[in-house]
Scaffold this motif. Sequence first.
Motif, mmCIF file in Angstrom:
data_model
loop_
_atom_site.group_PDB
_atom_site.id
_atom_site.type_symbol
_atom_site.label_atom_id
_atom_site.label_comp_id
_atom_site.label_asym_id
_atom_site.label_seq_id
_atom_site.Cartn_x
_atom_site.Cartn_y
_atom_site.Cartn_z
ATOM 1 N N ASP A 169 5.172 5.133 2.685
ATOM 2 C CA ASP A 169 4.932 6.531 2.500
ATOM 3 C C ASP A 169 5.880 7.604 2.463
ATOM 4 O OD1 ASP A 169 1.897 7.994 3.400
ATOM 5 O OD2 ASP A 169 3.718 9.360 3.436
ATOM 6 N N SER A 222 -2.587 5.179 -3.282
ATOM 7 C CA SER A 222 -3.584 5.968 -2.789
ATOM 8 C C SER A 222 -3.761 7.377 -3.716
ATOM 9 C CB SER A 222 -2.906 6.738 -1.400
ATOM 10 O OG SER A 222 -3.072 5.864 -0.494
ATOM 11 N N SER A 282 -7.837 6.536 3.244
ATOM 12 C CA SER A 282 -7.982 5.209 2.205
ATOM 13 C C SER A 282 -6.813 4.380 2.412
ATOM 14 C CB SER A 282 -8.342 5.751 0.857
ATOM 15 O OG SER A 282 -6.881 6.422 0.560
ATOM 16 N N GLY A 283 -5.672 4.500 2.746
ATOM 17 C CA GLY A 283 -4.629 3.638 2.695
ATOM 18 C C GLY A 283 -4.746 2.984 3.944
ATOM 19 N N ASN A 300 -14.462 8.994 -2.380
ATOM 20 C CA ASN A 300 -13.692 10.313 -2.384
ATOM 21 C C ASN A 300 -14.257 11.250 -1.301
ATOM 22 O OD1 ASN A 300 -11.408 12.142 -3.586
ATOM 23 N ND2 ASN A 300 -13.280 13.439 -4.249
ATOM 24 N N PRO A 337 -13.840 6.138 3.502
ATOM 25 C CA PRO A 337 -13.098 5.189 2.506
ATOM 26 C C PRO A 337 -13.918 4.056 1.849
ATOM 27 C CG PRO A 337 -11.455 5.680 4.225
ATOM 28 C CD PRO A 337 -12.858 6.328 4.858
ATOM 29 N N SER A 342 -6.312 0.961 -7.290
ATOM 30 C CA SER A 342 -6.875 2.021 -6.423
ATOM 31 C C SER A 342 -7.306 1.059 -5.354
ATOM 32 C CB SER A 342 -7.736 2.784 -6.824
ATOM 33 O OG SER A 342 -8.787 2.367 -7.379
ATOM 34 N N ASP A 343 -7.724 1.509 -4.310
ATOM 35 C CA ASP A 343 -8.688 1.000 -3.284
ATOM 36 C C ASP A 343 -10.270 0.594 -3.887
ATOM 37 O OD1 ASP A 343 -8.983 3.784 -3.255
ATOM 38 O OD2 ASP A 343 -10.387 3.495 -1.234
ATOM 39 N N GLN A 397 -8.939 8.492 -8.545
ATOM 40 C CA GLN A 397 -8.867 7.252 -8.234
ATOM 41 C C GLN A 397 -9.748 6.393 -9.443
ATOM 42 O OE1 GLN A 397 -12.391 8.677 -5.488
ATOM 43 N NE2 GLN A 397 -11.278 7.455 -3.832
ATOM 44 N N GLY A 439 1.024 5.177 0.509
ATOM 45 C CA GLY A 439 0.283 6.069 0.989
ATOM 46 C C GLY A 439 -0.506 5.598 2.349
ATOM 47 N N THR A 492 -7.388 0.380 3.273
ATOM 48 C CA THR A 492 -6.835 -0.870 2.525
ATOM 49 C C THR A 492 -5.942 -1.646 3.129
ATOM 50 O OG1 THR A 492 -6.960 0.956 0.568
ATOM 51 C CG2 THR A 492 -5.705 -1.156 0.298
ATOM 52 N N VAL A 543 0.804 -1.152 -0.009
ATOM 53 C CA VAL A 543 0.051 0.034 -0.015
ATOM 54 C C VAL A 543 0.971 1.235 -0.088
ATOM 55 C CG1 VAL A 543 -1.813 1.351 1.207
ATOM 56 C CG2 VAL A 543 -1.690 -1.355 1.063
#
Length: 474
Positions: free
Chosen positions: A50, A85, A31-32, A155, A159, A107-108, A179, A27, A35, A25
């Motif tokens: 990150d 991310s 959302s990270g 968004n 998330p 993406s997630d 995204q 970021g 995930t 992953v």
Amino acid sequence: MTIDQQNTTNSSASLIQRGDGLQVVVGLGKSGLATVNFLHNLGYKVAVTDGGNPSLASQLPSDVLTKFNGIDSELLSSASRIIISPGIDPFLPVFADVHAKKIAMVSDIQLFCDVCKAKNIPIVAITGSNAKSTVTTLVGEMVKNAGKKVGVGGNLGTPALDLLLEPIEIAVLELSSFQLQTTTNLSAQVATVLNMSPDHLDRHGDMLGYHREKHRIFQGVKSIVVNRDDPLSRPLVADDMPTITFGSNAPDIHQYGIITDSQGDMWLARGRERLLHEKDVPIKGQHNLINVLSALALGESVGLPIDGMLNTIKNFVGLPHRCEFITTKTFDNQHTLDCYDDSKGTNIGSTVAAILGLGKVYQPKGKKLAVILGGQGKGQNFAELAKPLSQFASNIYLIGEDADKIQADLQKGNLLDTVKVIHCQTLQNAVKQGFDDAKAQADLGVLLLSPACASFDQFSGYVERGKVFAQLVV
């Protein structure tokens, strides 16, 4: 160039079938973190890297490998799949080896839609340069009021993967171009691009690149909703694709639009049927009537009852920092100034919508707008603002990093000389200037913060910018 063209988009393997490859992953924002937790719970081996030292690191499971203070290229090269991310450009130099090795980068949202396909959860997918948060929230309320378990996010707010922590019957997602750039074959039940205006050109290169990423939302779609007023929003799909349109004009049968009666009052309409008078819509301005129409079209596409949708509209007061009325200031017991926070207006199209929407309300009252513009311009050309500002504004207050560029672009766009342009540097100075001008100009009726820019030169985000504005004007 798209992620597809690099052959680094998602593999087609289902998430339900756990693999042994390392999931990296990139970021660690909200959302990270969602995930990481999602993949960890499925039994994957997970690592996260990150560019900074993320504050959410303390919330990670103890057995997750971490590499911070710089995106780790060795970790990327050892990945079976990378989940990036949205705020991180997938074509940064650090990802060159990833592309060369054709390592899957998704993406997630890709993970989320794979689960929705497996569980037959329909997705309402919403993107656009402007108004997507308002429309997503309104559609979510419509679904909830229809008695269905709904997950609203992406968004906006929650998330996407965190929506799966509770049982849901339908997902309503706001999706950004970032995204969508790493999402393939979303297969939404219904999807829409609400509108298109220049935004994020610093990342996508030009309008063609931006348009291409936005329109990925239509891959595998089952039905579409189209803005008649904006040709760039219409996708290239089969002629037999189920389609509902919305727009500012009187609609054809089974479509949504606005009927203006002989008194000049506007009605939301479906075909010839008048559904709701403008006065019964709490969010004001013609642009918000169009937003409501898009929500009705999306709701119809997933089978929501019209009466319930109309009741939801009557009780929907909109979102913070989106053309939000804050207060009326009174000076010398005669001059008044209505203050609106549109800090979420971070691109030109959004600011144009705010200027037109409020201008058409206040101009018949003999009132002009003072508009606060500025911040980080994201490579936009601000000349497009010159025409609506010339029509509805008397004062422009420039703040932030790209103030000089905005003024130069407005001049190239033939901004009328009657519109005063004042460099204020900071939001505090701009509000003070607005108050001073309101005392001297009887025709100045509105102070509108709609910067058409990102806020990170002076604020942590548009939310802080809007809160500071509200504190300054009350």
